[in-house]
Design a protein around this motif. Structure first.
Motif, PDB file in Angstrom:
ATOM      1  N   THR A 151       0.818  -1.230   0.000  1.00  0.00           N
ATOM      2  CA  THR A 151       0.000   0.000   0.000  1.00  0.00           C
ATOM      3  C   THR A 151       0.839   1.262   0.000  1.00  0.00           C
ATOM      4  N   SER A 152       2.035   1.220   0.626  1.00  0.00           N
ATOM      5  CA  SER A 152       2.856   2.424   0.743  1.00  0.00           C
ATOM      6  C   SER A 152       4.127   2.373  -0.095  1.00  0.00           C
ATOM      7  N   ARG A 153       4.443   1.170  -0.612  1.00  0.00           N
ATOM      8  CA  ARG A 153       5.690   0.931  -1.359  1.00  0.00           C
ATOM      9  C   ARG A 153       6.931   1.208  -0.503  1.00  0.00           C
ATOM     10  N   ARG A 154       6.802   1.130   0.829  1.00  0.00           N
ATOM     11  CA  ARG A 154       7.951   1.302   1.706  1.00  0.00           C
ATOM     12  C   ARG A 154       8.637  -0.043   1.956  1.00  0.00           C
ATOM     13  N   ILE A 155       9.962   0.012   2.142  1.00  0.00           N
ATOM     14  CA  ILE A 155      10.717  -1.189   2.492  1.00  0.00           C
ATOM     15  C   ILE A 155      10.511  -1.471   3.982  1.00  0.00           C
ATOM     16  N   ILE A 156       9.851  -2.560   4.261  1.00  0.00           N
ATOM     17  CA  ILE A 156       9.539  -2.930   5.644  1.00  0.00           C
ATOM     18  C   ILE A 156      10.472  -4.035   6.142  1.00  0.00           C
ATOM     19  N   LYS A 157      10.778  -4.951   5.243  1.00  0.00           N
ATOM     20  CA  LYS A 157      11.592  -6.119   5.589  1.00  0.00           C
ATOM     21  C   LYS A 157      12.589  -6.372   4.460  1.00  0.00           C
ATOM     22  N   ALA A 158      13.482  -7.313   4.719  1.00  0.00           N
ATOM     23  CA  ALA A 158      14.404  -7.766   3.668  1.00  0.00           C
ATOM     24  C   ALA A 158      14.756  -9.217   3.954  1.00  0.00           C
ATOM     25  N   GLU A 159      14.878 -10.009   2.884  1.00  0.00           N
ATOM     26  CA  GLU A 159      15.274 -11.409   3.041  1.00  0.00           C
ATOM     27  C   GLU A 159      16.774 -11.533   2.760  1.00  0.00           C
ATOM     28  N   ALA A 160      17.487 -12.166   3.709  1.00  0.00           N
ATOM     29  CA  ALA A 160      18.924 -12.408   3.529  1.00  0.00           C
ATOM     30  C   ALA A 160      19.100 -13.671   2.681  1.00  0.00           C
ATOM     31  N   LEU A 161      19.792 -13.559   1.568  1.00  0.00           N
ATOM     32  CA  LEU A 161      19.985 -14.669   0.635  1.00  0.00           C
ATOM     33  C   LEU A 161      21.477 -14.969   0.505  1.00  0.00           C
ATOM     34  N   LEU A 162      21.824 -16.231   0.657  1.00  0.00           N
ATOM     35  CA  LEU A 162      23.225 -16.647   0.651  1.00  0.00           C
ATOM     36  C   LEU A 162      23.747 -16.739  -0.779  1.00  0.00           C
ATOM     37  N   ARG A 163      24.951 -16.234  -0.991  1.00  0.00           N
ATOM     38  CA  ARG A 163      25.600 -16.288  -2.298  1.00  0.00           C
ATOM     39  C   ARG A 163      27.020 -16.829  -2.131  1.00  0.00           C
ATOM     40  N   TRP A 164      27.465 -17.592  -3.153  1.00  0.00           N
ATOM     41  CA  TRP A 164      28.809 -18.181  -3.141  1.00  0.00           C
ATOM     42  C   TRP A 164      29.550 -17.736  -4.390  1.00  0.00           C
ATOM     43  N   GLN A 165      30.599 -16.968  -4.184  1.00  0.00           N
ATOM     44  CA  GLN A 165      31.459 -16.524  -5.273  1.00  0.00           C
ATOM     45  C   GLN A 165      32.689 -17.430  -5.290  1.00  0.00           C
ATOM     46  N   HIS A 166      32.652 -18.437  -6.155  1.00  0.00           N
ATOM     47  CA  HIS A 166      33.753 -19.405  -6.238  1.00  0.00           C
ATOM     48  C   HIS A 166      34.956 -18.745  -6.908  1.00  0.00           C
ATOM     49  N   PRO A 167      36.159 -18.946  -6.381  1.00  0.00           N
ATOM     50  CA  PRO A 167      37.333 -18.261  -6.954  1.00  0.00           C
ATOM     51  C   PRO A 167      37.644 -18.672  -8.380  1.00  0.00           C
ATOM     52  N   GLU A 168      37.206 -19.842  -8.811  1.00  0.00           N
ATOM     53  CA  GLU A 168      37.501 -20.319 -10.169  1.00  0.00           C
ATOM     54  C   GLU A 168      36.252 -20.393 -11.035  1.00  0.00           C
ATOM     55  N   GLN A 169      35.131 -20.826 -10.458  1.00  0.00           N
ATOM     56  CA  GLN A 169      33.928 -21.051 -11.252  1.00  0.00           C
ATOM     57  C   GLN A 169      32.960 -19.882 -11.216  1.00  0.00           C
ATOM     58  N   GLY A 170      33.292 -18.849 -10.458  1.00  0.00           N
ATOM     59  CA  GLY A 170      32.413 -17.702 -10.381  1.00  0.00           C
ATOM     60  C   GLY A 170      31.237 -17.956  -9.462  1.00  0.00           C
ATOM     61  N   THR A 171      30.103 -17.364  -9.768  1.00  0.00           N
ATOM     62  CA  THR A 171      28.918 -17.482  -8.916  1.00  0.00           C
ATOM     63  C   THR A 171      28.319 -18.879  -9.033  1.00  0.00           C
ATOM     64  N   ILE A 172      28.141 -19.520  -7.889  1.00  0.00           N
ATOM     65  CA  ILE A 172      27.506 -20.833  -7.834  1.00  0.00           C
ATOM     66  C   ILE A 172      26.072 -20.649  -7.377  1.00  0.00           C
ATOM     67  N   SER A 173      25.135 -21.252  -8.083  1.00  0.00           N
ATOM     68  CA  SER A 173      23.727 -21.091  -7.747  1.00  0.00           C
ATOM     69  C   SER A 173      23.410 -21.704  -6.382  1.00  0.00           C
ATOM     70  N   PRO A 174      22.617 -20.994  -5.562  1.00  0.00           N
ATOM     71  CA  PRO A 174      22.199 -21.586  -4.277  1.00  0.00           C
ATOM     72  C   PRO A 174      21.459 -22.908  -4.463  1.00  0.00           C
ATOM     73  N   ALA A 175      20.708 -23.026  -5.580  1.00  0.00           N
ATOM     74  CA  ALA A 175      19.994 -24.276  -5.837  1.00  0.00           C
ATOM     75  C   ALA A 175      20.963 -25.444  -6.005  1.00  0.00           C
ATOM     76  N   GLU A 176      22.220 -25.139  -6.322  1.00  0.00           N
ATOM     77  CA  GLU A 176      23.221 -26.190  -6.501  1.00  0.00           C
ATOM     78  C   GLU A 176      23.988 -26.463  -5.221  1.00  0.00           C
ATOM     79  N   PHE A 177      24.361 -25.412  -4.465  1.00  0.00           N
ATOM     80  CA  PHE A 177      25.237 -25.682  -3.318  1.00  0.00           C
ATOM     81  C   PHE A 177      24.497 -25.825  -1.986  1.00  0.00           C
ATOM     82  N   ILE A 178      23.287 -25.284  -1.849  1.00  0.00           N
ATOM     83  CA  ILE A 178      22.554 -25.450  -0.587  1.00  0.00           C
ATOM     84  C   ILE A 178      22.232 -26.932  -0.321  1.00  0.00           C
TER      85      ILE A 178
END
Length: 745
Positions: A520-547
């Motif tokens: 209704t107000s378009r205000r930011i009320i909350k935020a979801e913390a999402l885990l990310r893995w930046q692999h030194p060789e393979q780059g970004t690894i999808s959470p669906a793969e490493f979780i």
């Protein structure tokens, strides 16, 4: 004098070896003396103190005791303890067994050795026990359960010392041997008493005795022999014992037996005989030669026991070790042995072999909804259906749980394996009916071939396993052949697991934050913390793969703890710097709730140290966690509630809808899964379901968050049905912490 370190080491090694041999010889003498007394039928009241004196004389400093467990298995009573003070023996006589009751009481209760190196500090010896030991001058006590042949505890054999100490290899060997010998002696004595045997030698332990003259003609038997064989003395007097032969042993067996008797005067072994009624039975037989003063053979004495029960017991043990108790199929061990044999046979014959891995799809749902008894019945019937699809020459095994394997031998073509796999899939897909209950499951089958895919047993097992998981991932209820691509995928997966173990300490993991907007107000009320893995060789690894890998390996426990603490840090920073009531939500794995490592008080202490209120953190769980929630899960959920940390149900509507649990656990938010939101503008059913969820949630006093909001049209429809919050790319993609902070500002 020594020439070099090598020669000194050799001398030390030689001395240790000589010492070890002498200790072993001393133990052998103790055993021989004890067994001789047992064989002579010496009463326990004499045998036990005599044995203790033998042990103590060979091992200065030891003080030994034998305590016997009463018939009810509740209290210990003094059998022999000649070197311990009388007041001490009187005090422990009648000791009630139990955990933490000294050394002997605990050992008799647990059936395991209890070693107390220092009585003065050990919790088992507290209060009156410790005072009693101090008065007797006892500082260490090691106690070993005395066991019967069937495994039951008969009593304890204990070794005491005047000073604190731990047992070495020699002492462990002594206490184990002593307990074993006393178990033999006690059981023998009790067997004799129960059978009211008049003779301590000839009639002991139901052992049958037969005596022959030098020409091997029967001259005497005892009642036990009559009981075992069925023959009276009058029927076999003067005859040769060969009348008992069963026909199971060839002439060479008897030739070697008599050769040993002639050479050593003794033979011992397992022999199959025939009773008077024709029944064949196994016996354990000892044949001794008695000679006169000139050395001439005077008598042959055969002492034997009917070991039919033992043979049956051994067969039962073997079967339990090699066959699954539920389905009666070969188990993992037997399967491994069969596969090894079949591979060798296929190699010799140059034939084709197929290995099938079968997993029952969604079997856990049957257990969860219908209960484990129905699940067991389903496994039994599934085993029968799979067995009916193969030949008698093939092997069906159950590895455990809902996993089965099939070894197909001497195949003419690979299509034969595929045909059988399709039969199995079709057979399993037929509904299972148990009274008024029905279960619908399917099967995923992986196939690997010998020698095409591999000639190594372990590799074949891995191949079939990978192929089965490929069938599962492709949608279940199908088969999949092993391919090189599967092998490469498995190797990639293994590398990821290894790399994931170092990802956290190497700071490769980070949190991104996606805002949750009040519609209704378009205000930011909350935020979801999402885990990310930046692999030194393979780059970004999808959470669906490493979780899933983190959950499989247990790394999710450590990673999940880091995620909460990291999210708490940013919540503290942003609430202080932006003067807002922003709440950060953290996803939690079911494994975290089941782990003892999760201590909510530790997290609360961390929040207090950061100066952030509990209301600024919330957790997100899936519906499956609430279904048949175990006590440890329930306690943790209620612990979060009591601490003021709110709880959201993620992906609501995609799994089991545990509606009855929403109020029980004081759930605060429902997150409508994005699969409903995606087609909100084009699928009336999705809109209707979303509206129903919102209405239901509001009736229960819950707020609703819509996930995956990507268009203004979706946003308007969500507002129309009264949805409270939205999350998705329409508002913002997940952002690194620094970018999210700028968004807040």
């Amino acid at each position: 004098m020594r020439n070099d370190d090598g020669s000194l080491a050799y001398v030390v090694s030689l001395v240790e070896d000589i010492s070890s041999r002498k200790q072993a010889e001393a133990r052998d003498r103790l055993r021989e003396q004890a067994l001789e007394r047992v064989a002579k039928g010496i009463p326990l009241s004499e045998l036990m103190p005599a044995f203790i004196r033998d042990v103590e004389s060979s091992n200065p400093g030891m003080m030994c005791s034998i305590l016997l467990l009463d018939e009810r298995g509740e209290t210990l009573h003094t059998g022999a303890a000649p070197s311990l003070p009388g007041f001490y023996n009187g005090a422990v006589n009648g000791l009630r067994i139990g955990p933490g009751i000294g050394s002997c009481g605990a050992a008799a209760h647990s059936g395991k050795r209890v070693v107390v190196e220092n009585i003065a500090t050990h919790p088992n010896w507290s209060g009156a026990f410790r005072e009693l030991a101090e008065r007797a001058g006892l500082a260490a006590c090691w106690s070993e359960p005395i066991r019967a042949a069937g495994g039951g505890v008969l009593g304890t054999f204990a070794i005491y010392h005047h000073h604190p100490c731990a047992p070495g290899t020699h002492e462990i060997a002594i206490i184990e041997s002593a307990a074993n010998l006393m178990g033999i002696a006690i059981e023998r004595r009790r067997a004799e008493d129960e059978r009211h045997l008049a003779s301590l030698i000839y009639r002991s332990s139901s052992e049958a005795m037969l005596v022959t003259d030098a020409d091997n003609r029967i001259i005497a038997i005892n009642p036990a022999f009559t009981k075992v064989s069925g023959y009276e003395l009058s029927e076999i007097l003067g005859k040769n014992p060969r009348i008992l032969r069963s026909g199971r042993h060839d002439p060479e067996f008897y030739r070697l037996m008599w050769q040993a008797i002639a050479r050593e005067g003794l033979w011992q072994g397992e022999l199959w005989n025939r009773r008077k009624n024709g029944e064949i039975f196994p016996s354990w037989l000892t044949i001794n030669t008695i000679r006169d003063e000139t050395g001439e053979v005077l008598r042959y004495v055969a002492l034997g026991s009917d070991i039919t029960d033992k043979v049956r017991s051994d067969e039962l043990i073997w079967r339990q070790a090699n066959f699954d108790f539920l389905t009666e199929l070969p188990n993992r061990y037997m399967f491994h042995d069969r596969l090894e044999q079949e591979i060798r046979k296929a190699h010799r014959e140059g034939s084709l072999l197929a290995l099938l891995f079968i997993d029952l799809d969604r079997f856990k749902e049957v257990n969860d909804t219908l209960g484990h008894p129905i699940g067991d019945l389903l496994l039994i019937e599934a085993a029968e259906r799979i067995g009916a699809c193969v030949r008698e020459s093939d092997t069906v095994a159950r590895l455990g749980g809902d996993e089965f394997t099939v070894i197909l031998t001497q195949l003419a073509d690979t299509r034969d394996a595929e045909r059988i796999a399709q039969h199995i899939i079709a057979a399993v897909s037929v509904p299972f009916t148990f009274g008024s209950d029905s279960a619908y499951i399917t099967a995923s089958v992986g196939i690997t071939l010998y020698p095409d895919d591999s000639t190594d047993l372990e590799q074949l097992l891995r191949n079939a396993d990978q192929a089965m998981y490929a069938a599962k991932n492709a949608g279940r209820n199908r088969l999949s052949y092993f391919t090189q691509a599967l092998q490469e995928s498995a190797q990639h997966r293994l590398r990821l697991i290894n790399d994931l173990r170092t990802a956290l300490p190497s700071r490769q993991l980070a949190l991104h934050f996606q805002p949750i907007i009040e519609l209704t107000s378009r205000r930011i009320i909350k935020a979801e913390a999402l885990l990310r893995w930046q692999h030194p060789e393979q780059g970004t690894i999808s959470p669906a793969e490493f979780i899933p890998l983190a959950e499989e390996t247990g790394l999710i426990i450590e990673i999940g703890d880091w995620v909460f603490r990291e999210a708490a840090y940013w919540a503290s920073r942003w609430t202080q710097n932006t003067d807002s009531d922003l709440q950060i939500s953290v996803n939690m794995s079911p494994l975290q709730f089941q782990s003892e490592a999760l201590v909510i008080d530790d997290w609360l202490t961390h929040l207090c140290a950061l100066g952030v209120a509990e209301s600024h953190l919330s957790i997100e769980i899936t519906e499956g966690l609430l279904l048949n929630a175990h006590p440890e899960v329930t306690d943790k959920l209620l612990g979060f509630r009591d601490a003021g940390i709110q709880v959201a149900i993620d992906d609501f509507g995609t799994g089991y809808s545990a509606l009855s649990y929403l109020k029980r656990f004081d759930i605060d938010y429902l997150k409508i899964d994005q699969s409903f939101i995606r087609n909100l503008e084009t699928e009336p059913n999705d809109l209707a379901l979303s509206e129903a969820i919102v209405i239901m949630a509001h009736k229960l006093g819950l707020k609703v968050i819509a996930e995956g909001v990507e268009t203004e049209g979706q946003c308007r429809l969500l507002m129309d049905i009264g949805c409270d919050y939205g999350q998705g790319y329409l508002f913002s993609k997940p952002l690194p912490a620094a970018d999210f902070e700028r968004l807040l500002q």
